[in-house]
Write a protein that holds these residues in place. Sequence first.
Motif, PDB file in Angstrom:
ATOM      1  N   UNK A  76       0.809  -1.213   0.000  1.00 57.23           N
ATOM      2  CA  UNK A  76       0.000   0.000   0.000  1.00 57.23           C
ATOM      3  C   UNK A  76       0.848   1.271   0.000  1.00 57.23           C
ATOM      4  N   UNK A  77       2.037   1.162  -0.561  1.00 58.75           N
ATOM      5  CA  UNK A  77       2.956   2.304  -0.642  1.00 58.75           C
ATOM      6  C   UNK A  77       3.199   2.652  -2.104  1.00 58.75           C
ATOM      7  N   UNK A  78       3.201   3.925  -2.403  1.00 58.50           N
ATOM      8  CA  UNK A  78       3.681   4.385  -3.711  1.00 58.50           C
ATOM      9  C   UNK A  78       4.162   5.826  -3.601  1.00 58.50           C
ATOM     10  N   UNK A  83       9.154   4.850  -4.989  1.00 54.70           N
ATOM     11  CA  UNK A  83       8.524   3.636  -5.485  1.00 54.70           C
ATOM     12  C   UNK A  83       7.694   2.932  -4.432  1.00 54.70           C
ATOM     13  N   UNK A  84       7.691   1.617  -4.488  1.00 51.07           N
ATOM     14  CA  UNK A  84       6.791   0.803  -3.661  1.00 51.07           C
ATOM     15  C   UNK A  84       7.558  -0.053  -2.654  1.00 51.07           C
ATOM     16  N   UNK A  85       8.526  -0.831  -3.124  1.00 55.36           N
ATOM     17  CA  UNK A  85       9.336  -1.683  -2.245  1.00 55.36           C
ATOM     18  C   UNK A  85      10.630  -0.989  -1.831  1.00 55.36           C
ATOM     19  N   UNK A  86      11.130  -0.099  -2.669  1.00 51.99           N
ATOM     20  CA  UNK A  86      12.455   0.479  -2.453  1.00 51.99           C
ATOM     21  C   UNK A  86      12.578   1.295  -1.163  1.00 51.99           C
ATOM     22  N   UNK A 133       9.310  -8.031  -4.786  1.00 51.27           N
ATOM     23  CA  UNK A 133       9.896  -7.264  -5.888  1.00 51.27           C
ATOM     24  C   UNK A 133      10.035  -8.124  -7.139  1.00 51.27           C
ATOM     25  N   UNK A 134      10.427  -9.376  -6.962  1.00 55.48           N
ATOM     26  CA  UNK A 134      10.567 -10.307  -8.084  1.00 55.48           C
ATOM     27  C   UNK A 134       9.230 -10.489  -8.797  1.00 55.48           C
ATOM     28  N   UNK A 135       8.184 -10.722  -8.021  1.00 54.61           N
ATOM     29  CA  UNK A 135       6.869 -10.984  -8.606  1.00 54.61           C
ATOM     30  C   UNK A 135       6.285  -9.704  -9.214  1.00 54.61           C
ATOM     31  N   UNK A 136       6.581  -8.558  -8.601  1.00 55.12           N
ATOM     32  CA  UNK A 136       6.124  -7.279  -9.159  1.00 55.12           C
ATOM     33  C   UNK A 136       6.652  -7.069 -10.571  1.00 55.12           C
ATOM     34  N   UNK A 211      10.640   1.012 -10.390  1.00 60.93           N
ATOM     35  CA  UNK A 211       9.350   0.363 -10.159  1.00 60.93           C
ATOM     36  C   UNK A 211       8.278   1.085 -10.953  1.00 60.93           C
ATOM     37  N   UNK A 212       7.377   0.317 -11.532  1.00 59.17           N
ATOM     38  CA  UNK A 212       6.287   0.904 -12.309  1.00 59.17           C
ATOM     39  C   UNK A 212       5.148   1.321 -11.381  1.00 59.17           C
ATOM     40  N   UNK A 213       4.499   2.441 -11.680  1.00 60.05           N
ATOM     41  CA  UNK A 213       3.384   2.888 -10.826  1.00 60.05           C
ATOM     42  C   UNK A 213       2.159   1.992 -10.996  1.00 60.05           C
ATOM     43  N   UNK A 214       1.222   2.063 -10.071  1.00 60.11           N
ATOM     44  CA  UNK A 214      -0.040   1.329 -10.242  1.00 60.11           C
ATOM     45  C   UNK A 214      -0.720   1.719 -11.543  1.00 60.11           C
ATOM     46  N   UNK A 215      -1.414   0.779 -12.133  1.00 59.84           N
ATOM     47  CA  UNK A 215      -2.052   1.037 -13.423  1.00 59.84           C
ATOM     48  C   UNK A 215      -3.086   2.148 -13.302  1.00 59.84           C
ATOM     49  N   UNK A 216      -3.858   2.137 -12.222  1.00 57.78           N
ATOM     50  CA  UNK A 216      -4.858   3.173 -11.973  1.00 57.78           C
ATOM     51  C   UNK A 216      -4.462   3.876 -10.680  1.00 57.78           C
ATOM     52  N   UNK A 217      -3.636   4.909 -10.804  1.00 52.95           N
ATOM     53  CA  UNK A 217      -3.053   5.554  -9.634  1.00 52.95           C
ATOM     54  C   UNK A 217      -4.114   6.227  -8.772  1.00 52.95           C
TER      55      UNK A 217
END
Length: 443
Positions: A76-78, A83-86, A133-136, A211-217
């Motif tokens: 739930x981070x962006x 990014x998300x995991x970084x 991160x791998x699966x993302x 990291x790519x952003x969520x598709x629907x930010x």
Amino acid sequence: MDMQTSLLKPRLSFWQLWNMSFGFFGIQFGFALQSANVSRIFSTLGAEADKLPLFWLAAPVTGLLVQPVIGYLSDNTWHPYWGRRRPFFFAGAIFAAIALFLMPNSSALWMAVAVLWILDAAINISMEPFRAFVVDKLDASQQTSGFAMQTFFIGCGAVIASLLPTMFSDVFGVSNVPTGGMVPDTVRYSFYVGGAVFFLSVMYTFITSTEAPPQNLEKFNADRKHAMRLGVALREIIKGFAHMPKTMVQLAFVQFFTWIALFAMWIYTGTAIADNVYGTTDAQSAAYQSAGNWVGIMFAVYNGVSALAAFILPVFARATSRKLVHTTCLIIGGVSLASIFMIHQKELLIIPMIGVGIAWASILTMPYAILAGSLPADRMGYFMGLFNFFVVIPQIASGLLLGWMTTHMFGGHTVNTLILGGASMVLAGILTLFVTDKAAAAK
């Protein structure tokens, strides 16, 4: 809440896989120093052998508390830059580096145990998001390769870290004998190097990977506000237990018996080799500290083997199945671990470590690759964190029981506890045959 940028993710190059996995070199550098030397530090500071599992409880309890929470938060981070995991890579690296500098300077047993809590929490903050991160970033066809690349760096980092005390002693002439009740300088300097390597390696991945952003930010931000409310977050974290995929439940039993074996190995190999090969239980003696260095070499061997096997096992998995590969590797590792009981010449101890290394490569790759195909993409971090409950729960059980069993059932000889660990790993291999691999079934 769909966190994927597309249904079909772009195939990454070898060097992109390398960059996104390199942080695990540092993470495992720190973890290997911990697993090979913490019992040695505790013993040098006055811990008795049957109490070691209790002091080690800091590690699994920390994982139990930290991993699902960090997984949920990273889901739930962006942030446009972080990014998300970084962000979690970065924060964990700072705290882990500090703890690695503090650990060998502990002047009392309680201080070393307290630092172990901090160190393991920090390692978990960095490590858990690396799995997600791998699966993302990778399509299902590349995920086994992604986890294998992580395993390669895990092996490389652990080899060097495990050898450091011996290198400082034999190459640079640093004292390997405890003085004034403190740990030897060989161990102290090794942890200093580990702190620097941990931070720099994780920062390399942080800088070189995106990291790519969520598709629907817009929708993600709205959902995140709801998800990050304390009551909602706690409810969602707890509710996940009731909604674990079937494959995850089956793998939980495999992980349980696997990690009983590994926990026994990490806690007791040092005391077992000192007693069974070097003929001493005196932690202040030169022979005991020499045994500690030799255990570092043994651990370097099994981690080196795992680094090589990491690229071979996926080939066998494609030719047969991931389940069959994991079963075979665990049985080889379990028999190898138990065989230490029969060996009284230190050079021959390298042989069982080869088998343990084969098992370790599979443990770090196959369960996660099998699991990834059964998890929802938008909760990948949380479920990966929850899955690690079944890594830490057996360690907690071992911490509470192994000391008593060693004293009252095994006559105080910790090498007998390694036999129990070997049997547990063999059982885990057999249980793997009953796991459903959804990705393989869909082919």
